[in-house]
Design a protein around this motif. Sequence first.
Motif, PDB file in Angstrom:
ATOM      1  N   GLY A  16       0.839  -1.200   0.000  1.00 54.82           N
ATOM      2  CA  GLY A  16       0.000   0.000   0.000  1.00 54.82           C
ATOM      3  C   GLY A  16       0.863   1.234   0.000  1.00 54.82           C
ATOM      4  O   GLY A  16       2.023   1.196  -0.418  1.00 54.82           O
ATOM      5  N   ILE A  17       0.297   2.325   0.467  1.00 51.00           N
ATOM      6  CA  ILE A  17       1.059   3.562   0.537  1.00 51.00           C
ATOM      7  C   ILE A  17       0.718   4.304   1.824  1.00 51.00           C
ATOM      8  O   ILE A  17      -0.444   4.382   2.221  1.00 51.00           O
ATOM      9  CB  ILE A  17       0.807   4.471  -0.690  1.00 51.00           C
ATOM     10  N   ALA A  18       1.746   4.800   2.485  1.00 48.54           N
ATOM     11  CA  ALA A  18       1.596   5.593   3.709  1.00 48.54           C
ATOM     12  C   ALA A  18       1.603   7.063   3.327  1.00 48.54           C
ATOM     13  O   ALA A  18       2.539   7.538   2.677  1.00 48.54           O
ATOM     14  CB  ALA A  18       2.733   5.299   4.681  1.00 48.54           C
ATOM     15  N   VAL A  19       0.551   7.788   3.724  1.00 47.56           N
ATOM     16  CA  VAL A  19       0.427   9.195   3.358  1.00 47.56           C
ATOM     17  C   VAL A  19      -0.037  10.031   4.537  1.00 47.56           C
ATOM     18  O   VAL A  19      -0.625   9.513   5.490  1.00 47.56           O
ATOM     19  CB  VAL A  19      -0.570   9.404   2.189  1.00 47.56           C
ATOM     20  N   VAL A  20       0.240  11.332   4.453  1.00 47.75           N
ATOM     21  CA  VAL A  20      -0.408  12.309   5.319  1.00 47.75           C
ATOM     22  C   VAL A  20      -1.377  13.081   4.430  1.00 47.75           C
ATOM     23  O   VAL A  20      -1.126  13.254   3.235  1.00 47.75           O
ATOM     24  CB  VAL A  20       0.601  13.261   6.018  1.00 47.75           C
ATOM     25  N   VAL A  21      -2.504  13.493   5.001  1.00 53.36           N
ATOM     26  CA  VAL A  21      -3.524  14.215   4.248  1.00 53.36           C
ATOM     27  C   VAL A  21      -3.564  15.640   4.786  1.00 53.36           C
ATOM     28  O   VAL A  21      -3.677  15.844   5.995  1.00 53.36           O
ATOM     29  CB  VAL A  21      -4.901  13.526   4.380  1.00 53.36           C
ATOM     30  N   ILE A  22      -3.446  16.599   3.873  1.00 55.60           N
ATOM     31  CA  ILE A  22      -3.405  18.010   4.267  1.00 55.60           C
ATOM     32  C   ILE A  22      -4.325  18.831   3.369  1.00 55.60           C
ATOM     33  O   ILE A  22      -4.721  18.385   2.287  1.00 55.60           O
ATOM     34  CB  ILE A  22      -1.968  18.577   4.192  1.00 55.60           C
ATOM     35  N   ASN A  23      -4.649  20.036   3.809  1.00 65.34           N
ATOM     36  CA  ASN A  23      -5.409  20.960   2.977  1.00 65.34           C
ATOM     37  C   ASN A  23      -4.520  21.441   1.836  1.00 65.34           C
ATOM     38  O   ASN A  23      -3.316  21.665   2.027  1.00 65.34           O
ATOM     39  CB  ASN A  23      -5.898  22.156   3.791  1.00 65.34           C
ATOM     40  N   ASN A  24      -5.119  21.628   0.682  1.00 67.67           N
ATOM     41  CA  ASN A  24      -4.367  22.071  -0.497  1.00 67.67           C
ATOM     42  C   ASN A  24      -3.588  23.357  -0.247  1.00 67.67           C
ATOM     43  O   ASN A  24      -2.466  23.511  -0.714  1.00 67.67           O
ATOM     44  CB  ASN A  24      -5.301  22.282  -1.688  1.00 67.67           C
ATOM     45  N   ASN A  25      -4.184  24.291   0.514  1.00 76.52           N
ATOM     46  CA  ASN A  25      -3.521  25.589   0.725  1.00 76.52           C
ATOM     47  C   ASN A  25      -2.362  25.510   1.714  1.00 76.52           C
ATOM     48  O   ASN A  25      -1.675  26.500   1.920  1.00 76.52           O
ATOM     49  CB  ASN A  25      -4.531  26.665   1.130  1.00 76.52           C
ATOM     50  N   ASP A  26      -2.107  24.349   2.308  1.00 80.75           N
ATOM     51  CA  ASP A  26      -0.959  24.167   3.206  1.00 80.75           C
ATOM     52  C   ASP A  26       0.230  23.527   2.487  1.00 80.75           C
ATOM     53  O   ASP A  26       1.198  23.128   3.128  1.00 80.75           O
ATOM     54  CB  ASP A  26      -1.348  23.287   4.405  1.00 80.75           C
ATOM     55  N   PHE A  27       0.151  23.449   1.173  1.00 85.39           N
ATOM     56  CA  PHE A  27       1.187  22.777   0.383  1.00 85.39           C
ATOM     57  C   PHE A  27       1.741  23.722  -0.675  1.00 85.39           C
ATOM     58  O   PHE A  27       1.005  24.492  -1.281  1.00 85.39           O
ATOM     59  CB  PHE A  27       0.589  21.545  -0.310  1.00 85.39           C
ATOM     60  N   ARG A  28       3.070  23.626  -0.904  1.00 86.66           N
ATOM     61  CA  ARG A  28       3.696  24.434  -1.959  1.00 86.66           C
ATOM     62  C   ARG A  28       4.869  23.663  -2.552  1.00 86.66           C
ATOM     63  O   ARG A  28       5.714  23.119  -1.826  1.00 86.66           O
ATOM     64  CB  ARG A  28       4.183  25.756  -1.374  1.00 86.66           C
ATOM     65  N   TRP A  29       4.905  23.600  -3.888  1.00 86.17           N
ATOM     66  CA  TRP A  29       6.061  23.026  -4.580  1.00 86.17           C
ATOM     67  C   TRP A  29       7.214  24.008  -4.483  1.00 86.17           C
ATOM     68  O   TRP A  29       7.030  25.207  -4.687  1.00 86.17           O
ATOM     69  CB  TRP A  29       5.751  22.758  -6.056  1.00 86.17           C
ATOM     70  N   LEU A  30       8.421  23.538  -4.216  1.00 90.66           N
ATOM     71  CA  LEU A  30       9.608  24.394  -4.154  1.00 90.66           C
ATOM     72  C   LEU A  30      10.427  24.326  -5.437  1.00 90.66           C
ATOM     73  O   LEU A  30      11.017  25.315  -5.848  1.00 90.66           O
ATOM     74  CB  LEU A  30      10.496  23.990  -2.967  1.00 90.66           C
TER      75      LEU A  30
END
Length: 133
Positions: free
Chosen positions: A38-52
């Motif tokens: 399977g896959i282990a993930v954390v789930v976050i709101n879209n606005n808390d994420f940014r590509w660097l």
Amino acid sequence: MITGECNCGAIAFEISCKVSDVYICHCSICRRSTGSGGIAVVVINNNDFRWLRGNDLIKTWDKPGHDWQTSFCKSCGSSLPGANDDLRMYVPAGLITNGEENLKVAHHIWVSSKAAWDEIGDSGKQHPEDFQG
């Protein structure tokens, strides 16, 4: 700030919220996508994420006939963060390079679909299907 990157380091991102709960999805689609249990993930709101960096190296694949997609690095093949729904996204926990000391498996989802050889041995709550926590 939590940061993460793919295996080769060409793609990097940051998460601006606190995370602690890890969800492990055991569905057949995630198993085939990762080649594992399977896959282990954390789930976050879209606005808390940014590509660097590395947006040009992101490749996305949509499973035909399903409302499901996965993204990966064109260079090293690492699984990448992706859309969960219109408000949230999933981030593979193994990509996190700092902040992982606060992570703990809290939920196993789609346990009814897990591989016969997969044995769950931690204290995360098991859900036969999806869980919207």
